[in-house]
Design a protein around this motif. Structure first.
Motif, PDB file in Angstrom:
ATOM      1  N   HIS A   3       7.774  -5.546   3.427  1.00  0.00           N
ATOM      2  CA  HIS A   3       8.007  -4.179   3.902  1.00  0.00           C
ATOM      3  C   HIS A   3       6.848  -3.328   3.410  1.00  0.00           C
ATOM      4  N   GLU A   4       6.084  -2.757   4.344  1.00  0.00           N
ATOM      5  CA  GLU A   4       4.961  -1.909   3.942  1.00  0.00           C
ATOM      6  C   GLU A   4       5.463  -0.497   3.652  1.00  0.00           C
ATOM      7  N   VAL A   5       5.076  -0.003   2.469  1.00  0.00           N
ATOM      8  CA  VAL A   5       5.508   1.324   2.030  1.00  0.00           C
ATOM      9  C   VAL A   5       4.305   2.263   2.016  1.00  0.00           C
ATOM     10  N   VAL A   6       4.421   3.379   2.684  1.00  0.00           N
ATOM     11  CA  VAL A   6       3.366   4.391   2.721  1.00  0.00           C
ATOM     12  C   VAL A   6       3.820   5.586   1.896  1.00  0.00           C
ATOM     13  N   GLY A   7       2.940   6.084   1.058  1.00  0.00           N
ATOM     14  CA  GLY A   7       3.262   7.246   0.243  1.00  0.00           C
ATOM     15  C   GLY A   7       3.870   6.917  -1.107  1.00  0.00           C
ATOM     16  N   LEU A   8       3.966   5.635  -1.440  1.00  0.00           N
ATOM     17  CA  LEU A   8       4.538   5.257  -2.731  1.00  0.00           C
ATOM     18  C   LEU A   8       3.604   5.630  -3.875  1.00  0.00           C
ATOM     19  N   LEU A   9       2.291   5.527  -3.624  1.00  0.00           N
ATOM     20  CA  LEU A   9       1.302   5.877  -4.632  1.00  0.00           C
ATOM     21  C   LEU A   9       0.803   7.294  -4.369  1.00  0.00           C
ATOM     22  N   PRO A  10       0.734   8.124  -5.397  1.00  0.00           N
ATOM     23  CA  PRO A  10       0.360   9.536  -5.208  1.00  0.00           C
ATOM     24  C   PRO A  10      -0.980   9.733  -4.514  1.00  0.00           C
ATOM     25  N   GLN A  11      -1.959   8.858  -4.775  1.00  0.00           N
ATOM     26  CA  GLN A  11      -3.302   9.052  -4.223  1.00  0.00           C
ATOM     27  C   GLN A  11      -3.614   8.080  -3.089  1.00  0.00           C
ATOM     28  N   GLN A  12      -2.597   7.397  -2.576  1.00  0.00           N
ATOM     29  CA  GLN A  12      -2.828   6.421  -1.510  1.00  0.00           C
ATOM     30  C   GLN A  12      -3.550   7.081  -0.332  1.00  0.00           C
ATOM     31  N   LYS A  13      -4.556   6.396   0.197  1.00  0.00           N
ATOM     32  CA  LYS A  13      -5.390   6.979   1.233  1.00  0.00           C
ATOM     33  C   LYS A  13      -5.230   6.235   2.550  1.00  0.00           C
ATOM     34  N   SER A  14      -5.759   6.837   3.606  1.00  0.00           N
ATOM     35  CA  SER A  14      -5.785   6.192   4.916  1.00  0.00           C
ATOM     36  C   SER A  14      -7.241   6.036   5.322  1.00  0.00           C
ATOM     37  N   GLU A  15      -7.602   4.820   5.702  1.00  0.00           N
ATOM     38  CA  GLU A  15      -8.993   4.534   6.049  1.00  0.00           C
ATOM     39  C   GLU A  15      -9.011   3.635   7.280  1.00  0.00           C
ATOM     40  N   GLY A  16      -9.559   4.149   8.372  1.00  0.00           N
ATOM     41  CA  GLY A  16      -9.670   3.353   9.586  1.00  0.00           C
ATOM     42  C   GLY A  16      -8.338   2.877  10.136  1.00  0.00           C
ATOM     43  N   GLY A  17      -7.297   3.697   9.981  1.00  0.00           N
ATOM     44  CA  GLY A  17      -5.990   3.327  10.491  1.00  0.00           C
ATOM     45  C   GLY A  17      -5.183   2.434   9.577  1.00  0.00           C
ATOM     46  N   SER A  34      -3.770   1.795   5.399  1.00  0.00           N
ATOM     47  CA  SER A  34      -3.571   2.414   4.094  1.00  0.00           C
ATOM     48  C   SER A  34      -4.493   1.762   3.067  1.00  0.00           C
ATOM     49  N   PHE A  35      -4.879   2.536   2.063  1.00  0.00           N
ATOM     50  CA  PHE A  35      -5.660   2.018   0.941  1.00  0.00           C
ATOM     51  C   PHE A  35      -5.049   2.518  -0.362  1.00  0.00           C
ATOM     52  N   PRO A  36      -4.486   1.600  -1.152  1.00  0.00           N
ATOM     53  CA  PRO A  36      -4.239   0.207  -0.801  1.00  0.00           C
ATOM     54  C   PRO A  36      -2.995   0.080   0.078  1.00  0.00           C
ATOM     55  N   VAL A  37      -2.871  -1.067   0.742  1.00  0.00           N
ATOM     56  CA  VAL A  37      -1.616  -1.401   1.408  1.00  0.00           C
ATOM     57  C   VAL A  37      -0.605  -1.780   0.323  1.00  0.00           C
ATOM     58  N   VAL A  38       0.602  -1.235   0.399  1.00  0.00           N
ATOM     59  CA  VAL A  38       1.648  -1.553  -0.577  1.00  0.00           C
ATOM     60  C   VAL A  38       2.741  -2.344   0.126  1.00  0.00           C
ATOM     61  N   LEU A  39       2.964  -3.562  -0.328  1.00  0.00           N
ATOM     62  CA  LEU A  39       3.979  -4.428   0.252  1.00  0.00           C
ATOM     63  C   LEU A  39       5.087  -4.685  -0.760  1.00  0.00           C
ATOM     64  N   GLY A  75      -8.915  -3.676   2.237  1.00  0.00           N
ATOM     65  CA  GLY A  75      -9.696  -3.919   1.028  1.00  0.00           C
ATOM     66  C   GLY A  75      -8.836  -4.145  -0.190  1.00  0.00           C
ATOM     67  N   ALA A  76      -7.553  -3.746  -0.134  1.00  0.00           N
ATOM     68  CA  ALA A  76      -6.683  -3.884  -1.306  1.00  0.00           C
ATOM     69  C   ALA A  76      -5.226  -3.978  -0.875  1.00  0.00           C
TER      70      ALA A  76
END
Length: 327
Positions: free
Chosen positions: A8-22, A24-29, A60-61
């Motif tokens: 399950h991919e989670v977006v926004g779990l990390l405070p500084q998580q970024k979006s790059e080229g569509g 997430s960086f890093p992807v959180v699974l 990348g991560a």
């Protein structure tokens, strides 16, 4: 089973998580909450290697969080499950590490109150790992974040900030100089003795091994001066068609024989770098990085050619992060 049913991919779990080229960086699974019986991370990775490779290439991560990985042995099983070939941390590595089990080492054993600057693992060597695994065995009390940054983003921002420096760096390349002691120095992030770095007590053998790594040794009292380069300050990603920041401009360290880190990195003609470059680069790293606050059981997979990593000082013990390197 398809990857959608295991992760399950989670977006926004990390405070500084970024979006790059569509992506997430890093992807959180995390484990898929709809599955009643949790699937071991090893099995999930084995079933989805191709998908995970594609995900790593785009992002990348990848951070795996919430899986039952509790020990160095568990972590070794995860690394083996990836199918990536082992990269032995041997001749040429400057950081102090201890082998724990199988393909698992301690992360850099520098004193916890010290910062470890951003770097690509073994970027100074002609052969370096392409992928890195990290595992949090003991969650930090406070501090000790591992920070990650996309190398091509750093390159572009430095090119905008210091175009003349980038042009000169690309034209000339860089030379690195550091002193390596007769004995190990536990107070330094790059504190392995020359005997440990080159895995010999014979100076002639050390010189031969250094030459194979593109290094020149000059023996001084109680130590050896290691000269690396000239080396390019960047690399070009043929697949993604962009340049990446692949150097140690911000990696200067003081040591017992060199109290001026600015002398550690110069242009290939011996000309010093502009004095404002390292500081400006450090600021860009701070602005662009994601600071990962470790949780016990976290497994982080990095593309070593796309992502730089660093370690912030640990404010409150304990902390134990392990590492593994892949070709």
């Amino acid at each position: 089973m398809a990857e959608e049913s295991l992760f399950h991919e989670v977006v926004g779990l990390l405070p500084q998580q970024k979006s790059e080229g569509g992506s997430s960086f890093p992807v959180v699974l995390t484990p898929n909450p709809r599955i009643e019986k949790p699937i071991p991370l090893t099995e999930a990775i084995k079933a989805n290697r191709t998908w995970l490779d594609s995900l790593l290439h785009r992002s990348g991560a990848i951070l795996f969080r919430g899986f039952h990985v509790s020990s160095a042995s568990d972590f070794n099983d995860v690394v083996e499950a990836s199918g990536y070939e082992d990269f032995s941390y041997g001749v040429g590595g400057a950081g102090t590490r201890t082998k724990v089990v199988g393909r698992v080492y301690t992360a850099n054993e520098a004193p916890p109150d010290q910062n470890i600057p951003f770097h690509h693992e073994m970027a100074h060597a002609p052969v370096y790992p392409s992928k890195l695994f990290f595992f949090c065995e003991v969650e930090p009390g406070k501090g000790g974040e591992t920070c990650i940054a996309l190398s091509h983003v750093i390159y572009e921002r430095m090119r905008q900030k210091h175009p003349k420096f980038i042009e000169e760096m690309e034209e000339k390349g860089l030379i690195y100089t550091r002193y390596v002691g007769e004995e190990s120095d536990p107070s330094s992030p790059i504190g392995r003795s020359w005997k440990e770095v080159f895995m010999t007590e014979d100076k002639a053998v050390a010189e031969e091994r250094a030459a194979k790594l593109g290094m020149k040794l000059e023996w001084v009292e109680g130590a050896v001066k290691v000269i690396i380069g000239p080396k390019p300050g960047f690399r070009y990603d043929e697949v993604k068609k962009h340049k990446i920041w692949f150097n140690g401009v911000v990696g200067g360290f003081k040591d017992k024989l060199n109290d001026d880190p600015s002398k550690g990195v110069v242009f290939s003609d011996g000309k010093p770098l502009p004095t404002d470059v390292p500081g400006d680069c450090s600021k860009i790293f701070d602005e662009e990085c994601v600071a990962l606050q470790w949780r016990k059981g976290d497994v982080l997979l990095l593309d070593n050619l796309a992502v730089l990593h660093s370690r912030r000082p640990l404010i409150m013990l304990p902390r134990r992060v392990l590492a593994s390197f892949c070709k």
